[in-house]
Design an enzyme around this catalytic site. Structure first.
Site, PDB file in Angstrom:
ATOM      1  N   LYS A   1      -4.980 -12.728  10.421  1.00  0.00           N
ATOM      2  CA  LYS A   1      -6.448 -12.563  10.479  1.00  0.00           C
ATOM      3  C   LYS A   1      -7.120 -13.902  10.801  1.00  0.00           C
ATOM      4  CE  LYS A   1      -6.811  -8.186   9.811  1.00  0.00           C
ATOM      5  NZ  LYS A   1      -7.271  -7.330  10.884  1.00  0.00           N
TER       6      LYS A   1
ATOM      7  N   SER B   1     -10.929 -10.106   7.035  1.00  0.00           N
ATOM      8  CA  SER B   1     -10.651  -9.674   5.665  1.00  0.00           C
ATOM      9  C   SER B   1     -10.939 -10.792   4.685  1.00  0.00           C
ATOM     10  CB  SER B   1      -9.166  -9.294   5.596  1.00  0.00           C
ATOM     11  OG  SER B   1      -8.759  -9.143   4.263  1.00  0.00           O
TER      12      SER B   1
ATOM     13  N   TYR C   1       0.015 -11.435   6.692  1.00  0.00           N
ATOM     14  CA  TYR C   1      -1.087 -10.599   7.168  1.00  0.00           C
ATOM     15  C   TYR C   1      -2.370 -11.434   7.262  1.00  0.00           C
ATOM     16  CZ  TYR C   1      -5.049  -7.387   6.679  1.00  0.00           C
ATOM     17  OH  TYR C   1      -6.251  -6.760   6.830  1.00  0.00           O
TER      18      TYR C   1
HETATM   19  P1  NAD Z   1      -5.751   1.887   9.217  1.00  0.00           P
HETATM   20  O1  NAD Z   1      -4.290   1.637   9.224  1.00  0.00           O
HETATM   21  O2  NAD Z   1      -6.250   3.139   8.620  1.00  0.00           O
HETATM   22  O3  NAD Z   1      -6.331   1.745  10.694  1.00  0.00           O
HETATM   23  C1  NAD Z   1      -5.750   0.930  11.662  1.00  0.00           C
HETATM   24  C2  NAD Z   1      -5.522   1.782  12.899  1.00  0.00           C
HETATM   25  O4  NAD Z   1      -4.907   0.968  13.904  1.00  0.00           O
HETATM   26  C3  NAD Z   1      -4.597   2.961  12.628  1.00  0.00           C
HETATM   27  O5  NAD Z   1      -5.198   4.146  13.057  1.00  0.00           O
HETATM   28  C4  NAD Z   1      -3.350   2.633  13.448  1.00  0.00           C
HETATM   29  O6  NAD Z   1      -2.729   3.804  13.957  1.00  0.00           O
HETATM   30  C5  NAD Z   1      -3.918   1.753  14.533  1.00  0.00           C
HETATM   31  N1  NAD Z   1      -2.925   0.857  15.131  1.00  0.00           N
HETATM   32  C6  NAD Z   1      -1.997   0.103  14.492  1.00  0.00           C
HETATM   33  N2  NAD Z   1      -1.283  -0.588  15.382  1.00  0.00           N
HETATM   34  C7  NAD Z   1      -1.767  -0.268  16.615  1.00  0.00           C
HETATM   35  C8  NAD Z   1      -1.453  -0.661  17.927  1.00  0.00           C
HETATM   36  N3  NAD Z   1      -0.463  -1.531  18.176  1.00  0.00           N
HETATM   37  N4  NAD Z   1      -2.153  -0.147  18.955  1.00  0.00           N
HETATM   38  C9  NAD Z   1      -3.151   0.739  18.735  1.00  0.00           C
HETATM   39  N5  NAD Z   1      -3.488   1.151  17.504  1.00  0.00           N
HETATM   40  C10 NAD Z   1      -2.813   0.652  16.456  1.00  0.00           C
HETATM   41  O7  NAD Z   1      -6.393   0.624   8.499  1.00  0.00           O
HETATM   42  P2  NAD Z   1      -7.894   0.392   8.026  1.00  0.00           P
HETATM   43  O8  NAD Z   1      -7.887   0.271   6.543  1.00  0.00           O
HETATM   44  O9  NAD Z   1      -8.812   1.337   8.670  1.00  0.00           O
HETATM   45  O10 NAD Z   1      -8.098  -1.069   8.601  1.00  0.00           O
HETATM   46  C11 NAD Z   1      -8.780  -1.298   9.837  1.00  0.00           C
HETATM   47  C12 NAD Z   1      -8.891  -2.778  10.071  1.00  0.00           C
HETATM   48  O11 NAD Z   1      -9.565  -3.388   8.985  1.00  0.00           O
HETATM   49  C13 NAD Z   1      -7.545  -3.485  10.176  1.00  0.00           C
HETATM   50  O12 NAD Z   1      -7.670  -4.503  11.146  1.00  0.00           O
HETATM   51  C14 NAD Z   1      -7.359  -4.111   8.813  1.00  0.00           C
HETATM   52  O13 NAD Z   1      -6.545  -5.245   8.865  1.00  0.00           O
HETATM   53  C15 NAD Z   1      -8.787  -4.453   8.457  1.00  0.00           C
HETATM   54  N6  NAD Z   1      -9.043  -4.535   7.022  1.00  0.00           N
HETATM   55  C16 NAD Z   1      -8.698  -3.485   6.209  1.00  0.00           C
HETATM   56  C17 NAD Z   1      -8.952  -3.575   4.852  1.00  0.00           C
HETATM   57  C18 NAD Z   1      -8.533  -2.472   3.924  1.00  0.00           C
HETATM   58  O14 NAD Z   1      -8.364  -2.733   2.731  1.00  0.00           O
HETATM   59  N7  NAD Z   1      -8.420  -1.228   4.373  1.00  0.00           N
HETATM   60  C19 NAD Z   1      -9.583  -4.712   4.322  1.00  0.00           C
HETATM   61  C20 NAD Z   1      -9.937  -5.754   5.187  1.00  0.00           C
HETATM   62  C21 NAD Z   1      -9.651  -5.644   6.548  1.00  0.00           C
HETATM   63  C1  WQD Z   2      -6.644  -4.164  -5.992  1.00  0.00           C
HETATM   64  C2  WQD Z   2      -6.353  -4.627  -7.415  1.00  0.00           C
HETATM   65  C3  WQD Z   2      -4.097  -5.364  -7.729  1.00  0.00           C
HETATM   66  C4  WQD Z   2      -2.167  -1.564  -6.986  1.00  0.00           C
HETATM   67  C5  WQD Z   2      -5.642  -5.696  -0.310  1.00  0.00           C
HETATM   68  C6  WQD Z   2      -5.316  -6.768   0.676  1.00  0.00           C
HETATM   69  C7  WQD Z   2      -6.598  -7.315   1.259  1.00  0.00           C
HETATM   70  C8  WQD Z   2      -7.457  -6.189   1.811  1.00  0.00           C
HETATM   71  C9  WQD Z   2      -7.672  -5.118   0.810  1.00  0.00           C
HETATM   72  C10 WQD Z   2      -6.859  -5.885   4.103  1.00  0.00           C
HETATM   73  C11 WQD Z   2      -5.500  -5.885  -7.440  1.00  0.00           C
HETATM   74  C12 WQD Z   2      -4.380  -4.128  -8.560  1.00  0.00           C
HETATM   75  C13 WQD Z   2      -3.138  -2.533  -7.177  1.00  0.00           C
HETATM   76  C14 WQD Z   2      -1.392  -1.162  -8.123  1.00  0.00           C
HETATM   77  C15 WQD Z   2      -2.624  -2.692  -9.505  1.00  0.00           C
HETATM   78  N1  WQD Z   2      -6.813  -5.533   2.897  1.00  0.00           N
HETATM   79  N2  WQD Z   2      -3.351  -3.093  -8.396  1.00  0.00           N
HETATM   80  N3  WQD Z   2      -1.667  -1.734  -9.336  1.00  0.00           N
HETATM   81  O1  WQD Z   2      -4.738  -6.615  -3.103  1.00  0.00           O
HETATM   82  O2  WQD Z   2      -7.227  -6.681  -3.581  1.00  0.00           O
HETATM   83  O3  WQD Z   2      -6.438  -6.300  -1.317  1.00  0.00           O
HETATM   84  O4  WQD Z   2      -6.401  -4.672   0.317  1.00  0.00           O
HETATM   85  O5  WQD Z   2      -7.369  -6.847   4.576  1.00  0.00           O
HETATM   86  O6  WQD Z   2      -6.203  -8.171   2.261  1.00  0.00           O
HETATM   87  O7  WQD Z   2      -4.615  -7.808   0.006  1.00  0.00           O
HETATM   88  O8  WQD Z   2      -6.179  -4.513  -2.936  1.00  0.00           O
HETATM   89  O9  WQD Z   2      -6.021  -2.207  -3.706  1.00  0.00           O
HETATM   90  O10 WQD Z   2      -3.897  -3.536  -3.405  1.00  0.00           O
HETATM   91  O11 WQD Z   2      -5.428  -4.107  -5.268  1.00  0.00           O
HETATM   92  O12 WQD Z   2      -2.805  -3.184 -10.612  1.00  0.00           O
HETATM   93  O13 WQD Z   2      -0.490  -0.318  -8.014  1.00  0.00           O
HETATM   94  O14 WQD Z   2      -5.594  -3.600  -8.062  1.00  0.00           O
HETATM   95  O15 WQD Z   2      -3.306  -6.262  -8.444  1.00  0.00           O
HETATM   96  O16 WQD Z   2      -5.938  -6.653  -8.526  1.00  0.00           O
HETATM   97  P1  WQD Z   2      -6.077  -6.116  -2.821  1.00  0.00           P
HETATM   98  P2  WQD Z   2      -5.330  -3.512  -3.777  1.00  0.00           P
END
Ligand code: NAD
Ligand code: WQD
Length: 366
Positions: free
Chosen positions: A160, A128, A156
């Site tokens: 990572k 991430s 979190y």
């Molecule tokens: P998500 O929650 O939709 O998907 C994660 C999946 O993992 C879910 O289906 C959940 O049921 C499963 N899971 C959780 N714990 C588990 C366990 N112990 N065993 C088996 N399955 C388990 O999230 P996402 O947005 O699809 O994110 C996927 C990956 O990408 C994650 O590793 C997350 O940290 C990373 N990521 C997400 C974002 C984002 O903003 N969505 C950004 C950067 C990185």
């Molecule tokens: C986006 C922008 C908020 C909600 C998070 C994780 C990051 C990655 C992606 C997993 C920011 C603003 C948001 C609200 C707002 N996930 N905001 N009001 O924080 O950039 O990233 O998700 O890896 O690790 O930190 O995403 O969608 O929460 O926020 O003003 O109710 O919107 O301040 O500037 P973020 P977000």
């Protein structure tokens, strides 16, 4: 014949489901493992609807090494893993850090151990942009390149960084061991994909993000304001050093993000790079106000908001320098954030119950 066979952990989740669909569409065989902690198994039916193929699905927890072993034993053709399964709520990670480290770090350890036992040698990991923390603390680090020093500001993000290091250590150890035994060790490879802000849904309106609890990301919250589920959006601060005072993020369409995984996996299989990190972001930064306006346009509704104080741990600017992914993987974002807003609205409007309802007939007939 399948072009390869891939285990996708967290494959019924948001990013995992779109990546599974993309893998199947280019001919991979996919086996999903997911605990369904934050997703629904209805996802496998939607993937079948869109691709004509249903991925194999095992409901299991990645911290259960014996269960993982059984999946590898039953599917001996798996040669690669794409590892999405994790807990991902930044705020919650500060409240229950032990659980975040257990699932994200210990779960990854179980996976790597099981991979080693079953001689599965390629892993693509969901990292991430959060690993960078506040890149504005350095001069010239916006847009953020992969070699920007890491400095997560929450537990979190710490998990990572820990898993990135764990995977690097394991792949390097396996390569070294192979070399000592007179082999090349080239088959051991890892891609650390650092995503910026994933956004949007499938253009069909049949697949999208359907978190089990209250969403905390900007776009799903805006979608709830548009449907009336939520009265207004709370804007977290308008006193940042940006053109309108709100924070800047790099929103990347989920289809482009999924495609990045395919390209990274192919790169590992063909180029054998060892461990490599790539940013996946568009390089275009958008403020919160710009996102409100883009979503307003997509849904055709007025969206109420109120500016409140900054959210703890938020940073001014997370915009990617994704030149490396472009150059090495041949990756190029094909969809805009305006597309992401339109697609998200189509999914939200047509599926008020998310995956807990069947998609409307009008979408299926298209
Ligand atoms: P998500 O929650 O939709 O998907 C994660 C999946 O993992 C879910 O289906 C959940 O049921 C499963 N899971 C959780 N714990 C588990 C366990 N112990 N065993 C088996 N399955 C388990 O999230 P996402 O947005 O699809 O994110 C996927 C990956 O990408 C994650 O590793 C997350 O940290 C990373 N990521 C997400 C974002 C984002 O903003 N969505 C950004 C950067 C990185
Ligand atoms: C986006 C922008 C908020 C909600 C998070 C994780 C990051 C990655 C992606 C997993 C920011 C603003 C948001 C609200 C707002 N996930 N905001 N009001 O924080 O950039 O990233 O998700 O890896 O690790 O930190 O995403 O969608 O929460 O926020 O003003 O109710 O919107 O301040 O500037 P973020 P977000």
């Amino acid at each position: 014949m399948a072009v390869g066979s891939v285990l996708v952990t967290g494959g019924t989740g948001y990013i995992g489901s779109f990546t599974t669909l993309a893998l199947i569409q280019v001919g991979y065989k996919v086996v999903i493992v997911d605990s369904l902690y934050n997703s629904s198994d209805e996802v496998v039916n939607r993937i079948e609807l869109l691709s004509g193929t249903k991925p194999a699905f095992y409901s299991l927890d990645i911290t259960d090494e014996a269960a993982l072993d059984k999946v590898f034993t039953e599917n001996p053709d798996i040669d690669s893993v794409i590892h999405f399964a994790a807990l991902k709520a930044v705020g919650e990670s500060g409240e229950i850090p032990l659980e975040y480290f257990r699932v994200n770090v210990y779960g990854s350890m179980c996976l790597l151990k099981s991979m080693e036992k079953h001689n599965v040698t390629n892993i693509v990991f969901s990292s991430s942009a959060t690993v960078y923390g506040d890149a504005t603390r350095f001069p010239n680090m916006i847009p953020i390149p992969e070699d920007c020093p890491q400095g997560p500001t929450n537990s979190y993000g710490d998990t990572k960084v820990a898993v990135e290091r764990l995977i690097s250590a394991q792949i390097n150890a396996q390569r070294n061991k192979a070399k000592k035994g007179g082999k090349s060790g080239d088959e051991y490879n890892a891609a650390l994909l650092r995503y910026f802000n994933p956004a949007g849904s499938h253009p069909s309106g049949i697949m999208g993000e359907d978190p089990q609890g209250v969403p905390y990301n900007l776009l799903p919250l805006l979608a709830q304001v548009a449907t009336g589920k939520r009265e207004k959006l709370l804007v977290f601060g308008d006193d940042y050093d940006s053109k309108d005072g709100t924070a800047i993020r790099d929103y990347i369409h989920i289809l482009d993000l999924a495609n990045g995984h395919l390209l990274a996996l192919n790169y590992l299989r063909e180029q054998h790079p060892g461990v490599k990190a790539w940013n996946l972001g568009t390089g275009r930064g958008s403020t919160v106000f710009e996102m409100i306006n883009a979503f307003k346009k997509a849904c055709g509704k007025d969206l109420k908001y109120e500016v409140v104080g900054r959210r703890d741990g938020d940073v001014l600017n997370l915009t990617a320098n994704a030149d490396l992914a472009k150059k090495e993987l041949g990756w190029k974002p094909e969809h805009t954030l305006e597309d992401a807003c339109v697609d998200l609205w189509r999914w939200t409007e047509n599926n008020p119950q998310g995956y807990r309802q069947q998609p409307p007939k009008k979408l299926l007939e298209k």
